[in-house]
Enzyme design. Structure first.
Site, PDB file in Angstrom:
ATOM      1  N   GLU A 249       0.849  -1.193   0.000  1.00 51.11           N
ATOM      2  CA  GLU A 249       0.000   0.000   0.000  1.00 51.11           C
ATOM      3  C   GLU A 249       0.887   1.245   0.000  1.00 51.11           C
ATOM      4  O   GLU A 249       1.877   1.320   0.724  1.00 51.11           O
ATOM      5  CB  GLU A 249      -0.883  -0.020   1.250  1.00 51.11           C
ATOM      6  CG  GLU A 249      -1.864   1.106   1.385  1.00 51.11           C
ATOM      7  CD  GLU A 249      -2.699   0.978   2.664  1.00 51.11           C
ATOM      8  OE1 GLU A 249      -3.634   1.787   2.819  1.00 51.11           O
ATOM      9  OE2 GLU A 249      -2.410   0.093   3.483  1.00 51.11           O
ATOM     10  N   LYS A 303      -9.616   2.505  -2.054  1.00 49.78           N
ATOM     11  CA  LYS A 303      -9.884   1.886  -0.754  1.00 49.78           C
ATOM     12  C   LYS A 303     -11.245   2.294  -0.216  1.00 49.78           C
ATOM     13  O   LYS A 303     -11.568   3.486  -0.144  1.00 49.78           O
ATOM     14  CB  LYS A 303      -8.779   2.272   0.236  1.00 49.78           C
ATOM     15  CG  LYS A 303      -8.801   1.494   1.542  1.00 49.78           C
ATOM     16  CD  LYS A 303      -7.557   1.830   2.358  1.00 49.78           C
ATOM     17  CE  LYS A 303      -7.488   1.033   3.640  1.00 49.78           C
ATOM     18  NZ  LYS A 303      -6.253   1.334   4.405  1.00 49.78           N
ATOM     19  N   CYS A 331      -5.617  -3.362   2.213  1.00 53.09           N
ATOM     20  CA  CYS A 331      -5.424  -3.396   3.667  1.00 53.09           C
ATOM     21  C   CYS A 331      -6.722  -3.605   4.460  1.00 53.09           C
ATOM     22  O   CYS A 331      -7.259  -4.697   4.498  1.00 53.09           O
ATOM     23  CB  CYS A 331      -4.720  -2.120   4.108  1.00 53.09           C
ATOM     24  SG  CYS A 331      -3.992  -2.192   5.770  1.00 53.09           S
TER      25      CYS A 331
END
Length: 497
Positions: A249, A303, A331
Site C-alpha cells: 500500500e 480503498k 489493507c
C-alpha cells in the site's frame, strides 16, 4: 470480588487464543468465565467493570507473544508513543465493549429466568452474532472468529457456507455451553451434540475421513515485494518468471507521471502483471492499480474501508470491480467480508492486497490482521496474496492455508507457486452473503418475545396469596363504596315522578 477475579482470569485465558498465540480452545474457556461472572448478583456498572478488566487482561499474552516474535525475527522497530499504544489496545477495548454487552444481558436473562438450559446457550450465541455485526459501525469490527485460525481442526471451513459468522457463533455457543453446565451442574447433551456435529461437518475432517475429491485447480507464480525501506520497484525488477507481482500500500507514494512511467517499465521488464499502491491527489484516494506487461492500466481500486486517521486525508472509494480472475482489496478492506465477497461474485480467483499495517507494540496489529485473511479465502474459495510494507506478507491458498509468510522488519521478495481454483461456481456465502446474521437476529428476537410472553403468562396464572387477596378485596370495596356515593338512591336510582 468473585466476579472481578473470574473476569480477569477469563481474560488472561482468552488472550491465549488471540493471534499470535493461536491456542484456539482457550477462547471458549476464557469467554465462559466472563459469562459465569455475570451470573452473580452485581450492578450494571460492576458488569461494565468486569468487561473492561476482561478485555485488558486479554491483551497481556498477545502483546507479550508479539514482542517475543519480533525479537526472535530481529525486528528493531518497537514504538511506544501514545498513538501506537492507543492503536494496540483499541481492539481489546472494543472487544470488551461488544462482549461485555452480550455477557451483561445474558447474565440478567439467566437471573430473571427468561432463558435457561439450551435456550440460554442458543440465545447467547445468536445475541453474540448480532452484537458482532453491529460492531461494524465501530472503528474496528469485533469478530471472535480470528481466535480460530489456522483452520486445521476448527469449524472455519464451514465459513464457505455461513461466512465468518459461523466461526464466531461456534465460539459463543461452546463458551455458553461450558458456562451453563458449570452453573447448573448438569451435562447438556444437546449442546455437546451440536458442537460435535459442527466439528464433524468441517470440510477438512470430512476430506480426511471420506477421502472426498479436491477441487480442480491450476498453479500461478506470485511475487510479493515487502520493501521495508528499500525501493519497491527496484526490488520488483529483479523478479523473474512471475505471473503477478504485488507491491505494498502506498508503495509509489503520490501518483505522478514519473512514478507511472517507472511502474510501466518494471512491468515490461518482468513480463508480469503488477499491483501497486499509490495516493491519488485530486480528489484524494488511497488507490491501487493493476498494470499489464505492456504498461496499460487494467484496473484501479480505491480503498473503501478507511482506517483511523485515513478518514481525514482520503475520500472513501465506492466501486468494487474485478479484472478477469484478479481483484484488488487494500489493507483494511479485507477486515470486512463485503469487498472480497463482491470481487468473488464477479469471478475473481486471486485477490491482491497491497497492505501497510500501522505501527503497534510488537507488531500486534500485523498478527491480528493476518488472522482475517485465511477466513476471507475460505469464505469465497479465493487465493489471497498480501504484500505488506514492514512484515508478514502472505500467500494464502483457497483452503485458508498460509503457504508462505515473510518475517517482520526486513526487505523481502516472497516468491511462491500458488494454487488457484478453476471452478466458475461460487460458495454459498459468496452468493447469499450474510444470511446467517439475519437468521441469528430473527432467532434472538423470537426467543426474547417467547420468553417475555411466557413469563407474563406464568405471572398471571400464579396463585394469589391470602394476604394479597385480602388487600385487593379491601381496595375493591372502597372503590365500590366511593362510586356508590355518587349514584342517586331510591327506586334503583330512578327519579321520583
Amino acid at each position: 470480588m468473585k466476579a472481578l477475579l473470574l473476569s480477569v482470569f477469563g481474560g488472561l485465558i482468552f488472550g491465549a487464543s488471540v493471534p499470535p498465540c493461536k491456542w484456539s480452545p482457550m477462547a471458549y474457556l476464557g469467554l465462559a468465565l466472563l459469562l459465569i461472572a455475570n451470573f452473580e448478583q452485581i450492578r450494571w456498572e460492576q458488569r461494565a467493570l468486569c468487561a473492561i478488566l476482561w478485555g485488558l487482561a486479554a491483551s497481556v499474552l498477545p502483546i507479550a507473544f508479539s514482542i517475543r516474535t519480533a525479537k526472535i525475527q530481529g525486528a528493531t522497530y518497537h514504538p511506544v508513543d501514545f498513538e501506537t499504544c492507543l492503536v494496540t489496545f483499541a481492539p481489546f477495548l472494543l472487544l470488551s465493549l461488544v462482549v461485555g454487552i452480550v455477557a451483561s444481558i445474558s447474565g440478567k436473562l439467566w437471573q430473571t429466568g427468561f432463558w435457561r438450559g439450551f435456550v440460554w446457550i442458543f440465545g447467547v450465541s445468536v445475541l453474540g452474532i448480532v452484537a458482532e455485526r453491529a460492531s461494524f459501525v465501530l472503528p474496528m469490527p469485533v469478530q471472535l472468529a480470528v481466535t480460530q485460525t489456522p483452520p486445521l481442526f476448527s469449524v472455519l471451513p464451514l465459513t464457505s457456507v455461513f461466512g465468518v459468522w459461523f466461526a464466531s457463533w461456534f465460539v459463543w455457543f461452546v463458551a455458553a455451553l461450558i458456562a451453563e453446565m458449570v452453573a447448573s451442574g448438569k451435562v447438556n447433551w444437546v449442546g455437546i451434540g451440536i458442537a460435535l456435529l459442527a466439528i464433524l461437518m468441517s470440510q477438512p475432517v470430512l476430506t480426511r475421513v471420506f477421502a472426498l475429491p479436491s477441487e480442480e485447480s491450476r498453479t500461478v507464480k506470485v511475487a510479493l515485494v515487502q520493501n521495508y525501506m528499500d525501493n519497491p520497484l527496484s526490488m520488483a525488477a529483479k523478479v523473474k518468471n512471475a505471473d503477478i507481482i504485488v507491491l505494498p500500500e502506498m508503495a509509489l507514494e503520490q501518483e505522478a507521471e514519473l512514478a507511472s512511467k517507472a511502474l510501466s517499465e518494471t512491468a515490461a521488464k518482468t513480463g508480469a502483471l503488477i499491483v501497486a499502491g499509490l495516493a491519488e491527489g485530486d480528489p484524494p484516494y488511497n488507490t491501487a492499480v493493476l498494470v499489464s506487461p505492456d504498461g496499460k492500466e487494467l484496473l484501479r481500486h480505491r480503498k473503501i474501508h478507511l482506517f483511523g486517521a485515513e478518514r481525514w486525508y482520503f475520500r472513501k472509494g465506492r466501486e468494487v470491480k474485478a479484472y478477469g480472475e484478479i481483484g484488488i482489496a487494500i489493507c483494511f478492506d479485507t477486515v470486512f467480508p463485503d469487498v472480497v465477497r463482491e470481487l468473488a461474485r464477479q469471478g475473481a480467483k486471486i485477490i491482491a492486497v497491497p497492505n501497510a499495517d500501522p505501527p503497534s507494540i510488537g507488531y500486534l496489529l500485523h498478527h491480528l490482521h493476518a488472522a482475517f485473511l485465511p477466513i476471507r479465502a475460505l469464505e469465497n474459495k479465493v487465493a489471497i496474496v498480501k504484500a505488506d510494507l514492514t512484515g508478514l506478507s502472505q500467500v494464502i491458498e483457497p483452503d485458508g492455508r498460509v503457504v508462505a509468510e515473510a518475517p517482520l522488519d526486513k526487505p523481502v521478495v516472497l516468491e511462491e507457486k500458488l494454487r488457484v481454483v478453476r471452478s466458475t461456481t461460487t460458495t454459498p456465502f459468496t452468493r447469499f452473503g450474510d444470511w446467517f446474521v439475519y437468521f441469528c437476529a430473527i432467532m434472538a428476537a423470537v426467543l426474547l418475545i417467547l420468553s417475555f410472553a411466557g413469563r407474563v403468562k406464568r405471572d398471571e396464572s400464579r396463585p394469589v396469596s391470602k394476604e394479597r387477596a385480602a388487600v385487593c378485596d379491601s381496595q375493591n370495596f372502597r372503590q365500590v363504596a366511593a362510586e356508590g356515593d355518587d349514584e342517586p338512591v331510591g327506586n334503583g336510582g330512578a327519579q321520583r315522578s
